[in-house]
Motif scaffolding. Structure first.
Motif, PDB file in Angstrom:
ATOM      1  N   ASN A   1       1.080  -0.520  -0.052  1.00 42.96           N
ATOM      2  CA  ASN A   1       0.179  -0.233   0.367  1.00 42.96           C
ATOM      3  C   ASN A   1       0.778   1.193   0.295  1.00 42.96           C
ATOM      4  OD1 ASN A   1      -2.809  -1.355  -0.005  1.00 42.96           O
ATOM      5  ND2 ASN A   1      -2.191  -2.149   1.955  1.00 42.96           N
ATOM      6  N   ARG A   2       1.778   1.136  -0.865  1.00 46.49           N
ATOM      7  CA  ARG A   2       2.531   2.381  -1.044  1.00 46.49           C
ATOM      8  C   ARG A   2       2.709   3.481  -1.890  1.00 46.49           C
ATOM      9  NH1 ARG A   2       6.167   3.963   3.293  1.00 46.49           N
ATOM     10  NH2 ARG A   2       7.339   4.889   1.787  1.00 46.49           N
ATOM     11  N   THR A   3       2.452   4.418  -1.591  1.00 48.65           N
ATOM     12  CA  THR A   3       2.594   5.482  -2.894  1.00 48.65           C
ATOM     13  C   THR A   3       3.496   4.936  -4.316  1.00 48.65           C
ATOM     14  OG1 THR A   3       1.928   7.396  -1.666  1.00 48.65           O
ATOM     15  CG2 THR A   3       2.415   8.200  -3.810  1.00 48.65           C
ATOM     16  N   PRO A   4       3.141   4.765  -5.577  1.00 45.36           N
ATOM     17  CA  PRO A   4       1.371   5.365  -5.998  1.00 45.36           C
ATOM     18  C   PRO A   4       0.223   4.313  -5.441  1.00 45.36           C
ATOM     19  CG  PRO A   4       2.937   5.028  -8.024  1.00 45.36           C
ATOM     20  CD  PRO A   4       2.916   4.795  -6.490  1.00 45.36           C
ATOM     21  N   PHE A   5       0.339   3.565  -5.180  1.00 39.74           N
ATOM     22  CA  PHE A   5      -0.825   2.552  -4.802  1.00 39.74           C
ATOM     23  C   PHE A   5      -1.497   2.664  -3.357  1.00 39.74           C
ATOM     24  CE2 PHE A   5       2.324   0.637  -7.851  1.00 39.74           C
ATOM     25  CZ  PHE A   5       1.652   0.834  -8.936  1.00 39.74           C
ATOM     26  N   ASP A   6      -1.616   3.719  -2.646  1.00 37.11           N
ATOM     27  CA  ASP A   6      -2.054   3.801  -1.784  1.00 37.11           C
ATOM     28  C   ASP A   6      -3.687   3.907  -1.850  1.00 37.11           C
ATOM     29  OD1 ASP A   6      -1.409   6.551  -2.925  1.00 37.11           O
ATOM     30  OD2 ASP A   6      -0.969   7.111  -0.578  1.00 37.11           O
ATOM     31  N   ILE A   7      -4.683   3.551  -2.896  1.00 44.39           N
ATOM     32  CA  ILE A   7      -5.688   4.047  -2.609  1.00 44.39           C
ATOM     33  C   ILE A   7      -6.786   3.387  -1.247  1.00 44.39           C
ATOM     34  CG2 ILE A   7      -5.579   4.166  -5.352  1.00 44.39           C
ATOM     35  CD1 ILE A   7      -7.386   1.790  -4.822  1.00 44.39           C
ATOM     36  N   ALA A   8      -5.832   2.803  -0.842  1.00 46.66           N
ATOM     37  CA  ALA A   8      -6.841   2.486   0.308  1.00 46.66           C
ATOM     38  C   ALA A   8      -6.856   3.304   1.363  1.00 46.66           C
ATOM     39  CB  ALA A   8      -5.658   1.243   0.998  1.00 46.66           C
ATOM     40  N   GLU A   9      -5.239   3.809   1.184  1.00 42.16           N
ATOM     41  CA  GLU A   9      -5.325   4.966   2.458  1.00 42.16           C
ATOM     42  C   GLU A   9      -6.175   6.743   2.116  1.00 42.16           C
ATOM     43  OE1 GLU A   9      -1.777   6.047   4.197  1.00 42.16           O
ATOM     44  OE2 GLU A   9      -1.335   3.417   4.142  1.00 42.16           O
ATOM     45  N   GLY A  10      -5.581   6.956   0.628  1.00 45.56           N
ATOM     46  CA  GLY A  10      -6.251   7.914   0.798  1.00 45.56           C
ATOM     47  C   GLY A  10      -6.614   9.157   1.058  1.00 45.56           C
ATOM     48  N   GLU A  11      -5.705   9.970   1.346  1.00 47.38           N
ATOM     49  CA  GLU A  11      -6.145  10.937   2.335  1.00 47.38           C
ATOM     50  C   GLU A  11      -7.024  12.387   2.145  1.00 47.38           C
ATOM     51  OE1 GLU A  11      -2.808  10.152   1.730  1.00 47.38           O
ATOM     52  OE2 GLU A  11      -1.891   9.165   3.463  1.00 47.38           O
ATOM     53  N   SER A  12      -6.499  12.839   0.434  1.00 46.55           N
ATOM     54  CA  SER A  12      -7.330  13.550   0.348  1.00 46.55           C
ATOM     55  C   SER A  12      -8.623  13.352  -0.047  1.00 46.55           C
ATOM     56  CB  SER A  12      -6.699  13.970  -0.811  1.00 46.55           C
ATOM     57  OG  SER A  12      -6.631  13.117  -1.880  1.00 46.55           O
ATOM     58  N   GLU A  13      -9.138  11.681  -0.053  1.00 50.85           N
ATOM     59  CA  GLU A  13     -10.133  11.530  -0.469  1.00 50.85           C
ATOM     60  C   GLU A  13     -11.188  10.653   0.755  1.00 50.85           C
ATOM     61  OE1 GLU A  13      -9.615   8.054  -3.566  1.00 50.85           O
ATOM     62  OE2 GLU A  13      -7.922  10.033  -4.604  1.00 50.85           O
ATOM     63  N   ILE A  14     -10.457   9.684   1.372  1.00 50.35           N
ATOM     64  CA  ILE A  14     -11.564   9.416   1.852  1.00 50.35           C
ATOM     65  C   ILE A  14     -10.352   9.132   3.994  1.00 50.35           C
ATOM     66  CG2 ILE A  14     -12.988   7.440   1.021  1.00 50.35           C
ATOM     67  CD1 ILE A  14      -9.766   5.382   1.012  1.00 50.35           C
ATOM     68  N   VAL A  15     -10.408  10.142   4.403  1.00 53.00           N
ATOM     69  CA  VAL A  15      -9.128  10.289   5.724  1.00 53.00           C
ATOM     70  C   VAL A  15      -8.230  10.121   5.731  1.00 53.00           C
ATOM     71  CG1 VAL A  15     -10.133  11.136   7.729  1.00 53.00           C
ATOM     72  CG2 VAL A  15     -11.661  11.579   6.371  1.00 53.00           C
ATOM     73  N   ALA A  16      -8.490   8.725   6.172  1.00 60.39           N
ATOM     74  CA  ALA A  16      -7.072   8.108   6.047  1.00 60.39           C
ATOM     75  C   ALA A  16      -7.674   6.284   5.907  1.00 60.39           C
ATOM     76  CB  ALA A  16      -6.391   8.432   7.454  1.00 60.39           C
ATOM     77  N   GLY A  17      -8.929   6.132   5.802  1.00 56.28           N
ATOM     78  CA  GLY A  17      -9.244   5.041   5.428  1.00 56.28           C
ATOM     79  C   GLY A  17     -10.078   4.030   6.556  1.00 56.28           C
ATOM     80  N   TYR A  18      -8.769   2.712   6.507  1.00 54.56           N
ATOM     81  CA  TYR A  18      -9.378   1.762   7.069  1.00 54.56           C
ATOM     82  C   TYR A  18      -9.286   2.362   8.444  1.00 54.56           C
ATOM     83  CZ  TYR A  18      -4.113   0.893   6.328  1.00 54.56           C
ATOM     84  OH  TYR A  18      -2.450   0.933   6.363  1.00 54.56           O
ATOM     85  N   HIS A  19      -7.871   3.202   8.760  1.00 53.90           N
ATOM     86  CA  HIS A  19      -7.646   3.158  10.132  1.00 53.90           C
ATOM     87  C   HIS A  19      -8.278   4.895  10.578  1.00 53.90           C
ATOM     88  CE1 HIS A  19      -4.318   6.066   8.377  1.00 53.90           C
ATOM     89  NE2 HIS A  19      -3.417   4.701   8.144  1.00 53.90           N
ATOM     90  N   THR A  20      -9.446   5.468  10.274  1.00 57.17           N
ATOM     91  CA  THR A  20      -9.808   6.008  10.377  1.00 57.17           C
ATOM     92  C   THR A  20      -9.627   6.817  11.702  1.00 57.17           C
ATOM     93  OG1 THR A  20     -10.601   7.339   8.189  1.00 57.17           O
ATOM     94  CG2 THR A  20     -11.966   8.182   9.849  1.00 57.17           C
ATOM     95  N   GLU A  21     -10.695   5.534  12.226  1.00 53.22           N
ATOM     96  CA  GLU A  21     -11.560   5.348  13.812  1.00 53.22           C
ATOM     97  C   GLU A  21      -9.953   4.950  14.650  1.00 53.22           C
ATOM     98  OE1 GLU A  21     -14.324   6.479  14.285  1.00 53.22           O
ATOM     99  OE2 GLU A  21     -15.180   6.771  11.801  1.00 53.22           O
ATOM    100  N   TYR A  22      -9.048   4.541  14.546  1.00 51.63           N
ATOM    101  CA  TYR A  22      -7.920   4.328  15.441  1.00 51.63           C
ATOM    102  C   TYR A  22      -7.594   4.855  16.199  1.00 51.63           C
ATOM    103  CZ  TYR A  22      -8.826  -0.695  13.772  1.00 51.63           C
ATOM    104  OH  TYR A  22      -9.570  -2.079  13.786  1.00 51.63           O
ATOM    105  N   SER A  23      -6.759   4.782  17.183  1.00 47.28           N
ATOM    106  CA  SER A  23      -6.288   5.613  17.810  1.00 47.28           C
ATOM    107  C   SER A  23      -5.313   4.769  19.035  1.00 47.28           C
ATOM    108  CB  SER A  23      -6.992   6.629  18.989  1.00 47.28           C
ATOM    109  OG  SER A  23      -7.870   5.756  19.752  1.00 47.28           O
ATOM    110  N   ALA A  24      -3.846   5.549  19.498  1.00 44.02           N
ATOM    111  CA  ALA A  24      -3.231   5.278  20.411  1.00 44.02           C
ATOM    112  C   ALA A  24      -2.519   4.144  19.700  1.00 44.02           C
ATOM    113  CB  ALA A  24      -3.078   4.488  21.869  1.00 44.02           C
TER     114      ALA A  24
END
Length: 427
Positions: free
Chosen positions: A225-248
């Motif tokens: 999931n490294r750029t340029p294949f980081d659509i799973a995270e896509g900060e400019s589109e889906i905030v942070a993707g799969y780990h948006t709700e995670y902390s600590a």
């Protein structure tokens, strides 16, 4: 199992854990410093402990401590809390276990007994990598799905599509490599790369299988999931993707798992295509036969490199205010690096003058090969970081087109050509 075997197994496990987890602060530091260099800015260089900054490395340590002591909060809208909790652990442990079959050096012989230089001495080799690289993706999918968030769900869908698209091409590229070397055991592949092609060219995988190397490297970027294949995270589109709700630390496990996946990809690229632990033009037998010459070169080279590094450090660390606490750092580190360089040089000189027994030659060869592997490993990690801060993220349609219309046909064509060459060369 004797004492020597136990020690060697512990050393191999520590090496695997160090490369998978222990290098995370260093790679995070590299990310920021390389990004700063490419973007024409300084990068992290303020965070310090009593004036010691280590070029910005203290910032990574501070971030790690922040994640450890931060409150681990689970949002109330999470429905599948069990999956939400175990998702980061799946990513982390699968990425960690991928290192278990990497050969860090050739088979080590102590008193005539053979010891495989990998964390888990097995012959599954590349099959182990494919299994755990695929399983790690389930952690990302579960993390996004169980978050009960539209951003996480979109990330899970993107990850699933990307993995299906690129794992097929990666597996087909590996088939070409297996056909070339006739084995799935990684150490057999590295041993074959120690030979010379046409009498002068190293038989590295990138030379024997250039197309398979290109396909595997591109797919490795996608798997990690490294750029340029980081659509799973896509900060400019889906905030942070799969780990948006995670902390600590659950968020921290995702981050460590991401760097461990990048490290695993770098280790396998090194092993399959860059000669693994071999020094160019010097296989294990040649290295053992010339160990005295190699030690002499190291005795002369290490002081020179130490002085060059200290000179570079002093040149790039000047402060207008002599009372600045950071001004003391250069003087302290100069003494530290001079001491380390001196200790290593004196130790090598003592070994060289004292002479090496057969076991000593074998151990010295293993240490040199481990060092060679790590240099190649960190170089490939640097390339991963370099690409991230150079290329833009692919659109979804571009990513799918590259996977299905370009890489997959090329991988099939490469298998066909490789099979023809193997059959005709064998006949």
């Amino acid at each position: 199992m004797d004492f020597v075997s136990v020690i060697i197994i512990i050393v191999n496990i520590l090496l695997a854990v160090k490369l998978a987890v222990g290098t995370t602060p260093i790679l995070v530091w590299w990310e920021r410093r390389v990004a700063g260099f490419i973007q024409g800015r300084t990068g992290p260089n303020r965070c310090n402990i009593a004036g010691i900054r280590l070029g910005g490395l203290i910032q990574s340590i501070a971030d790690m401590l922040k994640l450890v002591f931060k409150e681990d909060f689970t949002p109330g809208h999470i429905k599948y809390k069990f999956f939400f909790t175990i998702a980061p652990a799946i990513v982390f442990f699968c990425s960690l276990l991928t290192f278990a079959v990497i050969p860090f050096a050739d088979t080590l012989f102590i008193d005539g007994q053979a010891h495989m230089m990998q964390a888990i001495p097995m012959h599954l080799g590349i099959m182990w990598f494919l299994a755990y690289a695929g399983l790690a993706t389930y952690g990302i999918i579960l993390g996004g799905y169980s978050s009960n968030s539209k951003y996480g769900l979109l990330s899970s869908i993107r990850t699933t599509a990307q993995v299906i698209s690129y794992e097929a091409s990666m597996a087909l590229a590996i088939i070409s490599v297996i056909l070339s070397y006739g084995s799935i055991h990684l150490n057999d592949m590295v041993t074959a790369q120690g030979e010379l092609l046409f009498g002068f060219l190293p038989s590295w995988g990138i030379i024997i299988q250039p197309l398979a190397a290109l396909i595997f490297i591109v797919c490795a970027f996608a798997e990690a999931n490294r750029t340029p294949f980081d659509i799973a995270e896509g900060e400019s589109e889906i905030v942070a993707g799969y780990h948006t709700e995670y902390s600590a630390m659950r968020f921290g496990l995702f981050q460590v798992g991401e760097f461990a996946a990048m490290g695993a990809s770098a280790a396998f690229i090194t092993t399959l295509f860059l000669g693994g632990y071999h020094i160019p033009w010097m296989d294990t037998a040649t290295l053992k036969a010339n160990i005295d010459n190699v030690l002499m070169v190291l005795i002369l080279l290490i002081p020179v490199l130490t002085l060059l590094f200290i000179g570079w450090m002093q040149k790039n660390n000047t402060w207008d205010n002599p009372n600045d606490p950071r001004a003391k750092e250069t003087a302290i580190l100069t003494k530290v690096f001079l001491g380390l360089g001196g200790v290593v040089t004196v130790s090598l000189a003592y070994v060289f003058l004292s002479g090496l027994s057969e076991n000593g030659v074998n151990i010295a060869t293993a240490v040199i090969q481990i060092s060679t592997f790590m240099l190649k490993f960190f170089f490939v990690c640097f390339v991963f970081i370099w690409v991230r801060w150079t290329l833009l993220r692919f659109r979804y349609d571009q990513l799918q087109m590259l996977g299905w219309k370009v890489l997959l046909p090329l991988a099939l064509l490469n298998i066909f050509i490789t099979a023809l060459v193997v059959v005709f060369a064998g006949s």
